[in-house]
Design an enzyme around this catalytic site. Structure first.
Site, PDB file in Angstrom:
ATOM      1  CE1 TYR B 109      21.732  28.646  50.712  1.00  0.00           C
ATOM      2  CE2 TYR B 109      23.996  28.991  51.419  1.00  0.00           C
ATOM      3  CZ  TYR B 109      23.046  28.242  50.745  1.00  0.00           C
ATOM      4  OH  TYR B 109      23.414  27.089  50.117  1.00  0.00           O
ATOM      5  CE1 TYR B 148      28.090  28.087  52.009  1.00  0.00           C
ATOM      6  CE2 TYR B 148      26.881  28.329  49.953  1.00  0.00           C
ATOM      7  CZ  TYR B 148      27.109  27.651  51.143  1.00  0.00           C
ATOM      8  OH  TYR B 148      26.366  26.546  51.454  1.00  0.00           O
ATOM      9  NE  ARG B 158      29.839  22.947  50.147  1.00  0.00           N
ATOM     10  CZ  ARG B 158      28.666  22.404  49.874  1.00  0.00           C
ATOM     11  NH1 ARG B 158      27.574  22.804  50.464  1.00  0.00           N
ATOM     12  NH2 ARG B 158      28.555  21.417  48.991  1.00  0.00           N
ATOM     13  CG  HIS B 161      25.828  24.310  46.807  1.00  0.00           C
ATOM     14  ND1 HIS B 161      26.858  25.094  47.261  1.00  0.00           N
ATOM     15  CD2 HIS B 161      24.905  24.283  47.804  1.00  0.00           C
ATOM     16  CE1 HIS B 161      26.584  25.524  48.483  1.00  0.00           C
ATOM     17  NE2 HIS B 161      25.395  25.057  48.833  1.00  0.00           N
ATOM     18  CG  HIS B 163      21.100  23.184  49.572  1.00  0.00           C
ATOM     19  ND1 HIS B 163      21.805  22.348  50.389  1.00  0.00           N
ATOM     20  CD2 HIS B 163      21.781  24.353  49.559  1.00  0.00           C
ATOM     21  CE1 HIS B 163      22.862  22.990  50.878  1.00  0.00           C
ATOM     22  NE2 HIS B 163      22.878  24.217  50.392  1.00  0.00           N
TER      23      HIS B 163
HETATM   24 FE   LIG Z   1      24.542  25.619  50.686  1.00  0.00          FE
END
Ligand SMILES: [Fe+3]
Lengths: 200, 243
Positions: B109, B148, B158, B161, B163
């Protein structure tokens, strides 16, 4: 078997990086640099300028430094979606201290479902890592005690001593030398001081 | 905003994840310990902010091109995500702001708190938004985010995905969730997805490959339909709403 409707899409946590999508400039992205979503009303909007600020505390007494909050309120006459005042704001907590704040105007009284007046209040939603479905609470003002005492939503809280968790307290003096009244609204997620959260 | 301010059907709290889900460790200290207090919906819950087209930039729904700093486009598998937002009665939810955020193709991110060793992509921000049309439809273009690792049980992973944040037309419809990708083997292993108890509820979060809409020699397409709360009928309505 009851009549079946579609099921609502289930919630998932906003996660630790909720700011990227919701407050990109706050997250450090060079996007929407002019957006100041924590300012619902600067000068020029009719009504009494106020600031609402606080910290969200977890069950061990630590501040949530990654929480995002959204505020939704009526204008000074009690109208939602009034021209010239959107009534919606969004803010990220300070990454060091967890303090957040909205610059807005004091909302007017709004009608309850039977037309009784509701005391001036704002709706407040909380989103954060570890919160699987957002939490919904309300902010009332401690300098409107008569209105609060007759507020149908506050009165519907059966445990009388929990009602005060929704009442923001006016701070002595203004913020940083300004004369804008500041109301403190701390949110406690757990424990004796746990804030009332609504299912509505 | 809708001029209709009717009440919304109850939220099925057993369908949503509960607040206290110890396998997702962060929930332990962030979950209310007391029962939620039932609140009848009045005007503030039945209305919501108008966040419309006027607020949007034309590139807001193109994550491949909305954060170019060194030229070119974002790196990764090019995809389009589209779908319809409807309410529980199947009616389109018009004019709803849809906000999305995601990691880059390597699972990183663009955020000061993300220290994963995968590199940042100088041409990817990971932030987008759009507004549903009169039929409740939305779409955006992006790259498929990478999975990640995260600090939960010593490197849980995770699944890929995206959000999502949705407003609907009223504050009672507000929803934040996550979209996953059909066929991802990490889905059944994820403690955050595991907060949802019903398999059918998890399935609602899994976008399906949509080869019908695939853009030849350009992008794969995933379909993700979303259901928000619906307003109840108001038989024999006799409560003055004062609005
Ligand atoms: Fe996330």
């Amino acid at each position: 078997m009851p009549v079946q409707y579609l099921k609502e899409t289930p919630s998932q946590t906003g996660g630790p990086y909720v700011h990227i999508g919701c407050l990109p400039h706050f997250a450090g992205l060079n996007l929407r640099t002019q957006e100041k979503l924590h300012v619902l009303a600067g000068g020029g909007v009719p009504g009494e300028q106020i600031r609402i600020e606080g910290v969200v505390w977890d069950g061990s007494g630590h501040p949530l430094r990654d929480v995002m909050l959204e505020l939704w309120q009526a204008d000074s006459t009690g109208a939602y979606n009034a021209p010239g005042f959107r009534g919606w704001g969004r803010v990220g907590a300070d990454p060091q201290t967890g303090l957040w704040g909205f610059e807005t105007i004091r909302p007017g009284a709004t009608p309850w479902i039977d037309s009784r007046p509701q005391a001036p209040h704002c709706s407040l939603l909380l989103f954060a890592r570890g919160i699987n479905i957002h939490l919904h609470t309300r902010v009332y003002f401690d300098d409107r005690p008569e209105a609060n005492a007759a507020d149908p939503a506050l009165l519907s809280i059966e445990l009388v001593n929990r009602r005060q968790t929704l009442i923001a307290t006016r701070q002595a003096g203004g913020q940083g030398g300004s004369d804008v009244p500041t109301f403190r609204f701390d949110v406690h997620l757990q424990g004796d001081k746990e804030t009332v959260f609504f299912d509505c | 905003m809708s001029s209709d301010t009717g009440e919304f059907a109850r939220r099925d709290r057993a369908w949503h994840p509960p607040a206290f889900t110890p396998p997702y460790k962060t929930s332990v200290l962030r979950s209310p310990g007391k029962a939620l207090v039932s609140l009848r919906q009045s005007i503030g819950e039945r209305t919501g902010p108008v966040l419309g087209h006027g607020d949007l930039d034309p590139l807001d729904n193109d994550l491949i091109r909305n954060y170019i700093t060194t030229g070119g486009e974002a790196i990764g598998e090019r995809i389009i995500v589209h779908g319809r937002v409807v309410d529980e009665m199947g009616r389109p939810v018009k004019g709803s702001l849809v906000e999305v955020w995601q990691a880059n193709a390597g699972g990183r991110y663009r955020h000061g708190n993300d220290h994963y060793l995968a590199p940042l992509d100088p041409n990817f921000g990971g932030c987008g938004r759009c507004v549903t049309d009169d039929d409740g439809r939305y779409f955006f273009r992006t790259i498929k985010p990478g999975p990640y690792p995260w600090m939960n049980h010593n490197s849980d992973w995770r699944p890929s995905h995206i959000h999502f944040s949705l407003f609907g037309n009223a504050f009672a419809q507000r929803l934040v969730t996550q979209m996953y990708f059909e066929g991802d083997p990490l889905i059944p292993l994820c403690p955050i997805i595991g907060t949802i108890r019903d398999k059918a509820a998890v399935d609602m979060l899994v976008a399906k490959l949509d080869m019908n809409e695939m853009v030849p020699f350009d992008s794969l397409v995933y379909r993700f339909d979303i259901v928000l709360r619906g307003r109840r009928s108001t038989f024999f309505e006799n409560r003055p709403e004062g609005n």
